[in-house]
Design a protein around this motif. Sequence first.
Motif, mmCIF file in Angstrom:
data_model
loop_
_atom_site.group_PDB
_atom_site.id
_atom_site.type_symbol
_atom_site.label_atom_id
_atom_site.label_comp_id
_atom_site.label_asym_id
_atom_site.label_seq_id
_atom_site.Cartn_x
_atom_site.Cartn_y
_atom_site.Cartn_z
ATOM 1 N N THR A 151 7.425 1.242 3.127
ATOM 2 C CA THR A 151 7.945 1.471 1.773
ATOM 3 C C THR A 151 6.824 1.769 0.787
ATOM 4 N N ILE A 152 5.667 1.096 0.909
ATOM 5 C CA ILE A 152 4.556 1.354 -0.006
ATOM 6 C C ILE A 152 3.977 2.742 0.235
ATOM 7 N N LEU A 206 -3.901 0.537 0.110
ATOM 8 C CA LEU A 206 -3.090 1.730 -0.104
ATOM 9 C C LEU A 206 -2.947 2.039 -1.588
ATOM 10 N N ASP A 207 -2.893 1.002 -2.399
ATOM 11 C CA ASP A 207 -2.618 1.145 -3.823
ATOM 12 C C ASP A 207 -3.788 0.609 -4.645
ATOM 13 N N ILE A 226 1.737 1.408 -8.062
ATOM 14 C CA ILE A 226 3.068 0.804 -7.960
ATOM 15 C C ILE A 226 3.120 -0.401 -8.897
ATOM 16 N N ARG A 227 3.960 -0.295 -9.909
ATOM 17 C CA ARG A 227 4.026 -1.328 -10.932
ATOM 18 C C ARG A 227 5.091 -2.366 -10.574
ATOM 19 N N THR A 228 4.745 -3.637 -10.733
ATOM 20 C CA THR A 228 5.706 -4.715 -10.517
ATOM 21 C C THR A 228 6.636 -4.788 -11.719
ATOM 22 N N ALA A 253 2.604 4.790 6.545
ATOM 23 C CA ALA A 253 4.039 4.500 6.525
ATOM 24 C C ALA A 253 4.658 4.716 7.900
ATOM 25 N N ILE A 254 4.399 5.871 8.478
ATOM 26 C CA ILE A 254 4.997 6.213 9.770
ATOM 27 C C ILE A 254 4.428 5.352 10.889
ATOM 28 N N SER A 255 3.122 5.227 10.932
ATOM 29 C CA SER A 255 2.494 4.505 12.039
ATOM 30 C C SER A 255 2.827 3.017 12.009
ATOM 31 N N SER A 256 2.854 2.420 10.818
ATOM 32 C CA SER A 256 3.135 0.989 10.747
ATOM 33 C C SER A 256 4.577 0.682 11.121
#
Length: 344
Positions: A41-42, A74-75, A80-82, A177-180
Amino acid sequence: MSETVDTYQGEIRVDWTEFCRAISSARNVVVCGHIRPDGDTIGSCLAMKRALVALGKRVLAINGQAVPPTLQFLDANNEIRTISTLTSEERAFISSADLVMSIDVSSWQQLGEDASAIFRNATGTVAVIDHHAVADEIGDVRCVESRADSAGSIVFEALRALGVELTEEIAFPLYVAISSDTGWFRFGATKARTYERAAQLVAAGVKVDEAYRLTNEQESFGRFKLMGAVATNSRRFLDGKGVFMSLSQADFKAAGAIQSDAEDLVNIPLCVAGMEVAIIAIEQEDGSVKASFRSRCDLDCSQLAREFGGGGHKRAAGASPSGDLETASRALIAKATEYYNALV
């Protein structure tokens, strides 16, 4: 319990017409993933955000919960804001958004209370990109392929439909994203097209050794100790073919671990010969319980999770059973046993 022959090769059967039209007409876009955010998702949200910015859109990426420390690489720039920490300007942006998009989630429960309110109150178009079989009625534009190996793969196809160039900045989070979500290409959902997409991301500049090291070899010592607690708290059931694990808040405190350190611990016992089902129940800081299910047989985790208000995939799913840890554990074991015995 024999496996059926699977001829699916990983094609994403989505008509992108409405999605591309929604992107074309939007100026302000909000992108949101699920709570308890993972690499899929991230990575997917970051890739989509950066791609839309490249297309000239104004984009705000949000989540009901903060990016866990293990995935902060990653971020690094806090893109990506909480939701709980949004500024008044950011909340105003959300209110004026032409398009609100959920990625890797299509259930109110997994969006979380804060994000659900945003989606329910959205005045613009609502789009969903997801690969989970069990979903709520969220979204005007639904880009869902339940057989897809990851949300990342669907985002990959979405960017291709939009004509976005795969820069390294976009490719890296998409590769993670894909690999994890495919267990680094070892899960059954990994198909021929999975490898083809990965190859294109590598060609765009992704360094696979770096991606693996940053994702899998940066564990905290607290998580290391938590693995011992999981083993200690495990019990076998289903005539030895299943294992049930639990973690209490006392276990986290003793290990010096945080909640995100428990991510994917449910997979550990699947390396045991003959193990077909793994379940973990984790007590949250507020006393509630989160459960994760894994299956290597015909037991459908998504259907089992639905019994507890959750969902997911046949092989992997999650839920939030009611009651305290002991009560939830008894209920999980009983229902899993019922489902498993029905297969015999």
